[in-house]
Scaffold this motif. Structure first.
Motif, PDB file in Angstrom:
ATOM      1  N   THR A  35       0.831  -1.198   0.000  1.00 17.43           N
ATOM      2  CA  THR A  35       0.000   0.000   0.000  1.00 17.43           C
ATOM      3  C   THR A  35       0.868   1.250   0.000  1.00 17.43           C
ATOM      4  N   ILE A  36       0.510   2.226  -0.812  1.00 16.72           N
ATOM      5  CA  ILE A  36       1.270   3.478  -0.872  1.00 16.72           C
ATOM      6  C   ILE A  36       1.046   4.261   0.423  1.00 16.72           C
ATOM      7  N   SER A  37       2.154   4.571   1.103  1.00 18.31           N
ATOM      8  CA  SER A  37       2.059   5.347   2.335  1.00 18.31           C
ATOM      9  C   SER A  37       2.560   6.766   2.143  1.00 18.31           C
ATOM     10  N   PHE A  38       3.304   7.001   1.074  1.00 16.03           N
ATOM     11  CA  PHE A  38       3.803   8.350   0.783  1.00 16.03           C
ATOM     12  C   PHE A  38       4.168   8.435  -0.700  1.00 16.03           C
ATOM     13  N   CYS A  39       3.944   9.597  -1.284  1.00 11.63           N
ATOM     14  CA  CYS A  39       4.422   9.877  -2.641  1.00 11.63           C
ATOM     15  C   CYS A  39       4.708  11.372  -2.743  1.00 11.63           C
ATOM     16  N   ASN A  40       5.728  11.714  -3.493  1.00 14.15           N
ATOM     17  CA  ASN A  40       6.097  13.130  -3.591  1.00 14.15           C
ATOM     18  C   ASN A  40       5.360  13.815  -4.742  1.00 14.15           C
ATOM     19  N   ALA A  42       6.458  15.007  -7.535  1.00 15.17           N
ATOM     20  CA  ALA A  42       6.843  14.568  -8.879  1.00 15.17           C
ATOM     21  C   ALA A  42       6.030  13.350  -9.304  1.00 15.17           C
ATOM     22  N   PHE A  43       5.812  12.407  -8.374  1.00 20.30           N
ATOM     23  CA  PHE A  43       5.014  11.235  -8.723  1.00 20.30           C
ATOM     24  C   PHE A  43       3.544  11.611  -8.892  1.00 20.30           C
ATOM     25  N   VAL A  44       3.047  12.513  -8.074  1.00 24.38           N
ATOM     26  CA  VAL A  44       1.669  12.995  -8.218  1.00 24.38           C
ATOM     27  C   VAL A  44       1.468  13.575  -9.615  1.00 24.38           C
ATOM     28  N   SER A  45       2.471  14.343 -10.077  1.00 23.95           N
ATOM     29  CA  SER A  45       2.392  14.938 -11.418  1.00 23.95           C
ATOM     30  C   SER A  45       2.439  13.865 -12.498  1.00 23.95           C
ATOM     31  N   LEU A  46       3.291  12.865 -12.322  1.00 20.69           N
ATOM     32  CA  LEU A  46       3.387  11.777 -13.298  1.00 20.69           C
ATOM     33  C   LEU A  46       2.067  11.015 -13.402  1.00 20.69           C
ATOM     34  N   ALA A  47       1.491  10.698 -12.248  1.00 21.80           N
ATOM     35  CA  ALA A  47       0.302   9.850 -12.226  1.00 21.80           C
ATOM     36  C   ALA A  47      -0.976  10.611 -12.584  1.00 21.80           C
ATOM     37  N   GLY A  48      -0.959  11.918 -12.360  1.00 26.83           N
ATOM     38  CA  GLY A  48      -2.149  12.703 -12.691  1.00 26.83           C
ATOM     39  C   GLY A  48      -3.239  12.628 -11.640  1.00 26.83           C
ATOM     40  N   TYR A  49      -2.936  12.007 -10.505  1.00 30.62           N
ATOM     41  CA  TYR A  49      -3.883  11.934  -9.396  1.00 30.62           C
ATOM     42  C   TYR A  49      -3.474  12.931  -8.313  1.00 30.62           C
ATOM     43  N   THR A  50      -4.379  13.184  -7.350  1.00 34.98           N
ATOM     44  CA  THR A  50      -3.993  13.950  -6.171  1.00 34.98           C
ATOM     45  C   THR A  50      -3.285  13.010  -5.204  1.00 34.98           C
ATOM     46  N   ARG A  51      -2.587  13.590  -4.236  1.00 35.26           N
ATOM     47  CA  ARG A  51      -1.893  12.761  -3.260  1.00 35.26           C
ATOM     48  C   ARG A  51      -2.886  11.913  -2.457  1.00 35.26           C
ATOM     49  N   ASP A  52      -4.029  12.517  -2.137  1.00 40.10           N
ATOM     50  CA  ASP A  52      -5.038  11.777  -1.361  1.00 40.10           C
ATOM     51  C   ASP A  52      -5.594  10.589  -2.141  1.00 40.10           C
ATOM     52  N   GLU A  53      -5.652  10.722  -3.473  1.00 43.53           N
ATOM     53  CA  GLU A  53      -6.156   9.611  -4.300  1.00 43.53           C
ATOM     54  C   GLU A  53      -5.143   8.487  -4.410  1.00 43.53           C
ATOM     55  N   LEU A  54      -3.886   8.789  -4.174  1.00 45.63           N
ATOM     56  CA  LEU A  54      -2.824   7.788  -4.310  1.00 45.63           C
ATOM     57  C   LEU A  54      -2.523   7.080  -2.995  1.00 45.63           C
ATOM     58  N   VAL A  55      -2.376   7.838  -1.937  1.00 41.44           N
ATOM     59  CA  VAL A  55      -2.017   7.264  -0.643  1.00 41.44           C
ATOM     60  C   VAL A  55      -3.134   6.333  -0.164  1.00 41.44           C
ATOM     61  N   GLY A  56      -2.737   5.145   0.282  1.00 40.15           N
ATOM     62  CA  GLY A  56      -3.690   4.146   0.747  1.00 40.15           C
ATOM     63  C   GLY A  56      -4.091   3.147  -0.317  1.00 40.15           C
ATOM     64  N   GLN A  57      -3.661   3.387  -1.574  1.00 44.25           N
ATOM     65  CA  GLN A  57      -3.987   2.474  -2.677  1.00 44.25           C
ATOM     66  C   GLN A  57      -2.835   1.494  -2.914  1.00 44.25           C
ATOM     67  N   ILE A  58      -3.178   0.356  -3.491  1.00 45.91           N
ATOM     68  CA  ILE A  58      -2.159  -0.632  -3.844  1.00 45.91           C
ATOM     69  C   ILE A  58      -1.351  -0.105  -5.034  1.00 45.91           C
ATOM     70  N   LEU A  59      -0.025  -0.228  -4.983  1.00 45.52           N
ATOM     71  CA  LEU A  59       0.856   0.359  -5.984  1.00 45.52           C
ATOM     72  C   LEU A  59       0.536  -0.099  -7.403  1.00 45.52           C
ATOM     73  N   TRP A  60       0.381  -1.414  -7.588  1.00 45.72           N
ATOM     74  CA  TRP A  60       0.225  -1.939  -8.956  1.00 45.72           C
ATOM     75  C   TRP A  60      -1.121  -1.583  -9.588  1.00 45.72           C
ATOM     76  N   LYS A  61      -2.005  -0.965  -8.819  1.00 46.66           N
ATOM     77  CA  LYS A  61      -3.265  -0.470  -9.383  1.00 46.66           C
ATOM     78  C   LYS A  61      -2.997   0.603 -10.440  1.00 46.66           C
ATOM     79  N   THR A 117      10.427  -3.401   6.307  1.00 45.53           N
ATOM     80  CA  THR A 117       9.212  -2.693   6.715  1.00 45.53           C
ATOM     81  C   THR A 117       8.508  -2.016   5.538  1.00 45.53           C
ATOM     82  N   GLY A 118       9.200  -1.936   4.429  1.00 38.84           N
ATOM     83  CA  GLY A 118       8.598  -1.296   3.263  1.00 38.84           C
ATOM     84  C   GLY A 118       9.611  -1.117   2.149  1.00 38.84           C
ATOM     85  N   LEU A 119       9.168  -0.512   1.068  1.00 40.09           N
ATOM     86  CA  LEU A 119      10.018  -0.256  -0.085  1.00 40.09           C
ATOM     87  C   LEU A 119       9.899   1.202  -0.493  1.00 40.09           C
ATOM     88  N   VAL A 120      11.000   1.757  -0.983  1.00 40.74           N
ATOM     89  CA  VAL A 120      10.995   3.115  -1.524  1.00 40.74           C
ATOM     90  C   VAL A 120      11.396   3.033  -2.986  1.00 40.74           C
TER      91      VAL A 120
END
Length: 302
Positions: A35-40, A42-61, A117-120
């Protein structure tokens, strides 16, 4: 005091996140379930989503459907035992449906005891580079398709080695393509008596206006047959480095015909010059074109 110690890690994390937010490389942190716990930013801009839409979602989605299972398997292995390559490529699917080719670098976060504990992930958009590489490959495929249909030999020489040659060029040499490409070069097949002349010619001759160089020399085939060839080469860039691309024509039969004609003319000239009878050539108007010595003497000329 105890309260201040508990607040300290929170402050450090905030500083860390603010620092990561300034990077131009996309950064994503996931926990053990994926599960995404943080994104900066630059990634928000790449994905086109807001940070709130990304955090808490499964990465491979956020990858293209065809690659989701593969990314899930790969991330699961990394989370389990840090196995598998830490650098890989995949396709990111933006919120607007567009896809981006991305290069991913991964690091594991571990406790002092070594537990994961996680991956970056560091994520770079390489879409333009991938498109350029694909365009280059397409261009090379088109060139090879055209070259294979050519009736003349076509070659690319780099660092004195054939880096490419078509079927006709290999046939002229009497070798298979695999026996020459990447293994031999022009100097390995030039007839030894022509090497000094050819090297001197290469040093002294100035290329034409288009940069082309014409050469006429002999080669030795795999079967040790000597063949005459003409080459036309021009400087080029091949895979980012200087090279020469050119054509090769087998002129052996023409050379043989020219030699036979020369001998025939020499034989005729000897007969013409040494005949006791007067021989001449005249124009339709009756003017002499050529006369042999015997006819000249008959007319009182020495």
């Amino acid at each position: 005091i105890g309260s201040e110690k508990m607040k300290s890690p929170v402050k450090k994390k905030t500083k860390y996140e603010r620092l990561i937010d300034t990077l131009h490389v996309g950064v994503v942190k996931i926990d053990v379930p994926g599960t995404i716990s943080f994104c900066n930013r630059a990634f928000v801009s790449l994905a086109g989503y807001t940070r709130d839409e990304l955090v808490g979602q499964i990465l491979w989605k956020f990858t293209v459907p065809d690659l989701r299972d593969a990314l899930e398997d790969h991330v699961t292995k990394l989370l389990a035992d840090d196995s598998g390559p830490s650098s890989f490529s995949t396709k990111l699917m933006r919120k607007d449906g567009k896809t981006l080719d991305v290069q991913v670098e991964c690091n594991c976060e571990k406790t002092t005891r070594g537990n994961i504990t996680g991956l970056v992930f560091g994520i770079i958009d390489v879409t333009d580079r991938v498109k350029a590489d694909e365009a280059l490959l397409e261009s090379e495929r088109n060139f090879r398709d055209m070259a294979e249909q050519a009736v003349v030999g076509i070659y690319v020489v780099q660092d004195s080695v054939f880096e490419y040659l078509n079927t006709r060029c290999a046939e002229i040499h009497g070798y298979g393509i695999d026996e020459l490409m990447g293994k031999k070069g022009p100097w390995d097949t030039v007839f030894k008596d022509d090497i000094p002349m050819l090297k001197e010619d290469l040093q002294e001759n100035v290329p034409g206006r288009d940069g082309s160089l014409r050469r006429d020399f002999r080669i030795v085939t795999k079967a040790q047959e000597i063949r005459h060839v003409e080459t036309y080469g021009v400087p080029t860039m091949f895979r980012g480095r200087p090279a020469v691309i050119g054509t090769m024509i087998d002129v052996t039969e023409r050379k043989r015909a020219e030699e036979a004609l020369r001998k025939s003319e020499e034989k005729y000239r000897n007969i013409f010059e040494n005949a006791l009878e007067g021989i001449f050539q005249a124009s339709p108007e009756g003017s002499f074109i050529s006369v042999n010595p015997a006819l000249a003497r008959m007319h009182g000329f020495d």
